[in-house]
Design a protein around this motif. Sequence first.
Motif, PDB file in Angstrom:
ATOM      1  N   ALA A 111       0.822  -1.216   0.000  1.00 55.70           N
ATOM      2  CA  ALA A 111       0.000   0.000   0.000  1.00 55.70           C
ATOM      3  C   ALA A 111       0.857   1.267   0.000  1.00 55.70           C
ATOM      4  CB  ALA A 111      -0.934  -0.009   1.209  1.00 55.70           C
ATOM      5  N   ALA A 112       1.958   1.250   0.771  1.00 54.48           N
ATOM      6  CA  ALA A 112       2.792   2.456   0.867  1.00 54.48           C
ATOM      7  C   ALA A 112       3.413   2.796  -0.488  1.00 54.48           C
ATOM      8  CB  ALA A 112       3.888   2.249   1.916  1.00 54.48           C
ATOM      9  N   ASN A 113       3.927   1.769  -1.182  1.00 55.14           N
ATOM     10  CA  ASN A 113       4.524   2.022  -2.492  1.00 55.14           C
ATOM     11  C   ASN A 113       3.463   2.357  -3.538  1.00 55.14           C
ATOM     12  OD1 ASN A 113       7.429   1.852  -2.270  1.00 55.14           O
ATOM     13  ND2 ASN A 113       7.127  -0.291  -1.694  1.00 55.14           N
ATOM     14  N   ALA A 114       2.288   1.738  -3.406  1.00 57.12           N
ATOM     15  CA  ALA A 114       1.197   2.076  -4.330  1.00 57.12           C
ATOM     16  C   ALA A 114       0.825   3.547  -4.175  1.00 57.12           C
ATOM     17  CB  ALA A 114      -0.014   1.181  -4.072  1.00 57.12           C
ATOM     18  N   ASP A 115       0.842   4.036  -2.940  1.00 52.49           N
ATOM     19  CA  ASP A 115       0.536   5.457  -2.700  1.00 52.49           C
ATOM     20  C   ASP A 115       1.528   6.371  -3.423  1.00 52.49           C
ATOM     21  OD1 ASP A 115      -1.739   5.220  -1.226  1.00 52.49           O
ATOM     22  OD2 ASP A 115      -0.722   5.280   0.736  1.00 52.49           O
ATOM     23  N   ILE A 116       2.796   5.964  -3.436  1.00 49.10           N
ATOM     24  CA  ILE A 116       3.814   6.774  -4.131  1.00 49.10           C
ATOM     25  C   ILE A 116       3.516   6.821  -5.622  1.00 49.10           C
ATOM     26  CG2 ILE A 116       6.272   6.877  -4.741  1.00 49.10           C
ATOM     27  CD1 ILE A 116       6.745   5.544  -1.920  1.00 49.10           C
ATOM     28  N   VAL A 117       3.146   5.655  -6.170  1.00 51.97           N
ATOM     29  CA  VAL A 117       2.839   5.594  -7.605  1.00 51.97           C
ATOM     30  C   VAL A 117       1.610   6.443  -7.921  1.00 51.97           C
ATOM     31  CG1 VAL A 117       2.219   4.067  -9.521  1.00 51.97           C
ATOM     32  CG2 VAL A 117       3.946   3.344  -7.860  1.00 51.97           C
ATOM     33  N   ILE A 118       0.619   6.381  -7.041  1.00 57.01           N
ATOM     34  CA  ILE A 118      -0.586   7.208  -7.233  1.00 57.01           C
ATOM     35  C   ILE A 118      -0.205   8.689  -7.235  1.00 57.01           C
ATOM     36  CG2 ILE A 118      -2.752   7.948  -6.137  1.00 57.01           C
ATOM     37  CD1 ILE A 118      -3.024   4.974  -5.191  1.00 57.01           C
ATOM     38  N   ALA A 119       0.697   9.072  -6.336  1.00 61.31           N
ATOM     39  CA  ALA A 119       1.138  10.476  -6.292  1.00 61.31           C
ATOM     40  C   ALA A 119       1.860  10.843  -7.584  1.00 61.31           C
ATOM     41  CB  ALA A 119       2.047  10.697  -5.079  1.00 61.31           C
ATOM     42  N   MET A 120       2.685   9.935  -8.090  1.00 54.59           N
ATOM     43  CA  MET A 120       3.407  10.218  -9.343  1.00 54.59           C
ATOM     44  C   MET A 120       2.442  10.367 -10.511  1.00 54.59           C
ATOM     45  SD  MET A 120       6.748   7.734  -8.749  1.00 54.59           S
ATOM     46  CE  MET A 120       7.051   7.573 -10.496  1.00 54.59           C
ATOM     47  N   ILE A 121       1.419   9.532 -10.540  1.00 47.95           N
ATOM     48  CA  ILE A 121       0.418   9.626 -11.612  1.00 47.95           C
ATOM     49  C   ILE A 121      -0.335  10.952 -11.503  1.00 47.95           C
ATOM     50  CG2 ILE A 121      -1.744   8.629 -12.494  1.00 47.95           C
ATOM     51  CD1 ILE A 121      -0.660   5.860 -11.679  1.00 47.95           C
ATOM     52  N   THR A 122      -0.702  11.314 -10.283  1.00 49.72           N
ATOM     53  CA  THR A 122      -1.437  12.566 -10.066  1.00 49.72           C
ATOM     54  C   THR A 122      -0.614  13.772 -10.496  1.00 49.72           C
ATOM     55  OG1 THR A 122      -2.468  11.452  -8.186  1.00 49.72           O
ATOM     56  CG2 THR A 122      -2.782  13.841  -8.345  1.00 49.72           C
ATOM     57  N   GLU A 123       0.675  13.751 -10.155  1.00 57.85           N
ATOM     58  CA  GLU A 123       1.563  14.856 -10.564  1.00 57.85           C
ATOM     59  C   GLU A 123       1.714  14.913 -12.085  1.00 57.85           C
ATOM     60  OE1 GLU A 123       5.253  14.227  -8.479  1.00 57.85           O
ATOM     61  OE2 GLU A 123       4.185  14.119  -6.556  1.00 57.85           O
ATOM     62  N   ALA A 124       1.834  13.737 -12.704  1.00 65.45           N
ATOM     63  CA  ALA A 124       1.975  13.705 -14.165  1.00 65.45           C
ATOM     64  C   ALA A 124       0.734  14.313 -14.820  1.00 65.45           C
ATOM     65  CB  ALA A 124       2.197  12.264 -14.646  1.00 65.45           C
ATOM     66  N   LYS A 125      -0.448  13.947 -14.316  1.00 66.93           N
ATOM     67  CA  LYS A 125      -1.686  14.515 -14.861  1.00 66.93           C
ATOM     68  C   LYS A 125      -1.685  16.038 -14.719  1.00 66.93           C
ATOM     69  CE  LYS A 125      -5.582  12.598 -13.696  1.00 66.93           C
ATOM     70  NZ  LYS A 125      -6.577  11.998 -12.789  1.00 66.93           N
ATOM     71  N   ALA A 126      -1.231  16.513 -13.557  1.00 61.15           N
ATOM     72  CA  ALA A 126      -1.211  17.959 -13.323  1.00 61.15           C
ATOM     73  C   ALA A 126      -0.277  18.660 -14.308  1.00 61.15           C
ATOM     74  CB  ALA A 126      -0.780  18.246 -11.874  1.00 61.15           C
ATOM     75  N   ARG A 127       0.766  17.948 -14.770  1.00 59.03           N
ATOM     76  CA  ARG A 127       1.673  18.505 -15.774  1.00 59.03           C
ATOM     77  C   ARG A 127       1.092  18.408 -17.173  1.00 59.03           C
ATOM     78  NH1 ARG A 127       5.604  15.170 -13.429  1.00 59.03           N
ATOM     79  NH2 ARG A 127       5.552  13.864 -15.294  1.00 59.03           N
TER      80      ARG A 127
END
Lengths: 226, 258
Positions: A179-195
Amino acid sequence: MIPMLEVQHLAKQFTLHLRGGLQLPVLHGVNLTVHAGECVALAGPSGAGKSTLLRSLYGNYRAGAGRILIRHAGEMVDIASAPPRTVVQVRAKTLGYVSQFLRVVPRVPALDIVAEAAPDRSQEKAAALLHRLNIPTRLHALPPATFSGGEQQRVNLARGFIGGHPILLLDEPTASLDAANADIVIAMITEAKARGVAIVGIFHDAEVRRRVADRLLTIAPLQDAA
Amino acid sequence: MNEDTLLSARGLTLHFGKVPALVNVDADLWPGEVLAVVGESGSGKTTLLNVLSGRMRADAGVTWYRDPQSRLHDVHAMPAPALRALHRSDWGFVHQNPRDNLRMSVSAGGNVGERLMAAGQRHYGNIREAAIDWLAQVEIDPARVDDMPRTFSGGMLQRLQIARTLVTHPRLVFMDEPTGGLDVSVQARLLDLIRSLVARLNIAVVLVTHDLAVARLLAHRIMVMQRGVVVETGLTDKVLDDPQHEYTQLLVSSVLQA
Ligand SMILES: Nc1ncnc2c1ncn2[C@@H]1O[C@H](COP(=O)(O)OP(=O)(O)O)[C@@H](O)[C@H]1O
Ligand SMILES: Nc1ncnc2c1ncn2[C@@H]1O[C@H](COP(=O)(O)OP(=O)(O)O)[C@@H](O)[C@H]1O
Ligand SMILES: [Mg+2]
Ligand SMILES: [Mg+2]
């Protein structure tokens, strides 16, 4: 809204010559538009053809019919009909893909695998991204052949994200992560979308999908041609 | 010929008696691109390499090479001295058996330096320096510069052949099964070396191999040959992951993982 990816009437079937020429229709009449900053999740049961669609978008599988338009260098390029050299260029600049499993290259350390995918080949950025994905420094100099499934997947993710591609294709990016690493990936996806990155992904985990996807595209299994 | 290709062949056909070694083969290679030619033993891969490089003549067909001044040369119509000059400078040929290319009675450094001299360099100090530099680049201890190749292992000999070939910075290198006949661990090291050198020096390569994993690792594009016929061609990962032709499907399904 800028359309980054446009799929028109895509069809795909496999002809299994070693099974007496058996025809296996997988995709038919698939239409999809993905805009900058959007994430579309592919849904549907196992074996429906989600990975087949993603691989077709990457030019890894051959489209049987239809068009796959990718916004590349200011133009819409049809991956389904583009010559190999064009596909290589589109992949280098525009289209990133994180496969379900890392294909390890003998002798090449994790850090180099990631740095080679960076536009400037920066080892520092590669190391930083590996750290963000909880791959400790002592592993950076090792080839990932001996890594755990989750570690290999995170190296694969670092390689996919470091390219800074405006379109990203993600095949089950959190499948073997805690779950902890999945959260990091979710954050990376969210940041990519924001870009402004346009994303098409397959997310087995409903919670992950809910958090990253703006829309769903359901792939229904086709009946076998009788 | 395509406007920006380095090498283009059309309609290459060659029979050995009744054996069709090449049947109407077309091929294109662009600068900096690695093209793998795969297929089972006897499918015509080596023959294709020999014809493309002008070492052998076809019964029919044409091969064009574009030189750095963008002049086109019909490889099979070139005067022999011009072709030899090309092989000494712009082109390289890596043989499966390094003994076919190396001079076993000349030191390691001499083997590398010899090609520079053949390309016109005369300054002994510079030649020796370049030879030592290239030994290091192919991971041979520069202290062995004066050793004879016969004291080298198979993997070292192959790396020495690569140093000898690349020292003149060729734009186009033909390779025939460069990792064939080597132990798996030695192969991996050699592949890694070829992969990084080719990318760094931006060399175009026609690579003959029967090993699909080697093609996957090194090549941008792939040509699949069966009995002299190119049955399928395209982006390497596409041909290997979604093979269309029956023969390609058979090849791909016959290996553990490529
Ligand atoms: N390269 C291939 N050759 C033949 N059949 C394939 C190939 N790739 C996928 N398939 C078949 O296509 C169907 C869809 O597979 P896939 O796209 O992996 O489904 P999903 O990702 O939705 O689970 C399956 O029946 C699978 O066996
Ligand atoms: N010099 C030759 N004389 C007669 N037959 C040859 C000669 N060279 C190759 N052949 C035949 O041509 C076919 C293709 O050979 P080759 O190009 O060496 O295949 P590959 O490199 O794919 O193993 C084979 O049937 C081989 O026996
Ligand atoms: Mg899948
Ligand atoms: Mg051969």
